[in-house]
Design an enzyme around this catalytic site. Structure first.
Site, short mmCIF file in Angstrom:
data_model
loop_
_atom_site.label_atom_id
_atom_site.label_comp_id
_atom_site.label_asym_id
_atom_site.label_seq_id
_atom_site.Cartn_x
_atom_site.Cartn_y
_atom_site.Cartn_z
N LEU A 156 37.30 44.70 35.73
CA LEU A 156 36.08 43.93 35.56
C LEU A 156 36.38 42.52 36.06
CD1 LEU A 156 34.94 44.99 31.95
CD2 LEU A 156 34.03 45.81 34.13
N ASP A 157 35.40 41.90 36.69
CA ASP A 157 35.60 40.54 37.16
C ASP A 157 35.99 39.63 36.00
OD1 ASP A 157 34.82 41.40 39.66
OD2 ASP A 157 32.74 40.76 39.41
N LYS A 158 36.62 38.53 36.32
CA LYS A 158 37.11 37.62 35.28
C LYS A 158 36.00 37.17 34.33
CE LYS A 158 39.88 33.40 34.71
NZ LYS A 158 40.62 32.32 35.42
N HIS B 162 32.72 43.03 43.28
CA HIS B 162 31.52 42.28 42.89
C HIS B 162 30.23 43.08 43.15
CE1 HIS B 162 33.84 38.82 41.92
NE2 HIS B 162 34.01 38.36 43.15
#
Length: 233
Positions: free
Chosen positions: A102-104, A184
């Site tokens: 998962l993105d930051k 993303h």
């Protein structure tokens, strides 16, 4: 399995540490003291004890983590805290890793495991495993926007995204279900319909919904039934 490997996988120390335990006579197999690290044990039937305490052997581990924002989905990172640092010391193992990422700034359901076969199944583009996100967006979607998202949109890759599912919760909150994991991707999909993501949370993965009792940063082991669901995807 070699006795020293068995003890290492049971998280009782490094290879040199468990060999030292064995040499000191601290380990028994079926009530017999064993001093050879190369001794073979059956992890399913043999009773292994260290200093009189039985060792519980478990080959694979599966943890559902409610990832908070600001944490990196990696085993290690030079600049930021990682999801592995959220585990309690007794659960930290060198072979655990996040299945996917998962993105930051994204929060929600992240699977931590040491089961490489399952991770491969879940992440393979050929398997079309559902991932559902609660997405807060800048402004409401038109019917045309929803149709485009559900049919697949151009995000600058060789091919459009696979068809998605959109469920409108509020004017600026949707549930978006996708079957890919491109970089993303959710943010790029919303950009493709001239919108933007203001908050993103994964609420389900592979047919399992995030446990709503888990606060950000908390985790729990998956049940046997949940693991079966993941293997059935």
């Amino acid at each position: 399995m070699r006795l020293d490997k068995f003890l290492c996988e049971a998280n009782l120390g490094t290879r040199s540490q468990v060999k030292d335990l064995i040499r000191r006579g601290a380990v028994t197999v079926n009530d017999v003291s064993v001093k050879g690290a190369e001794t073979r044990v059956d992890e399913e039937t043999d009773i292994v004890c260290v200093q009189g305490r039985p060792v519980h052997y478990q080959k694979f581990f599966y943890y559902m983590l409610n990832k908070p924002p600001g944490i990196v989905s990696a085993t290690r990172d030079k600049l930021s805290a990682t999801v592995m640092e959220l585990l309690r010391p007794e659960h930290r193992r060198s072979d655990l890793f996040p299945a996917g990422r998962l993105d930051k700034d994204t929060e929600g359901f992240l699977l931590l495991t040491n089961d490489g076969e399952l991770a491969h199944r879940l992440l393979s583009p050929k398997k079309h495993v559902d991932k559902t996100y609660r997405v807060s967006i800048d402004h409401g979607l038109s019917e045309e926007d929803i149709q485009r998202l559900e049919q697949g949109v151009d995000i600058g890759e060789d091919c459009p995204t696979l068809p998605a599912k959109v469920q409108q919760l509020e004017e600026t909150v949707i549930l978006l279900t996708i079957q890919e994991g491109k970089f993303h991707q959710v943010k790029r999909m919303l950009m493709a319909v001239d919108n933007s993501v203001t908050a993103l949370k994964r609420i389900s993965f592979g047919g399992i919904t995030l446990d709503d009792t888990l606060k950000p940063g908390e985790y729990r082991e998956l049940t046997k039934e949940e693991v079966k669901i993941l293997y059935g995807t």
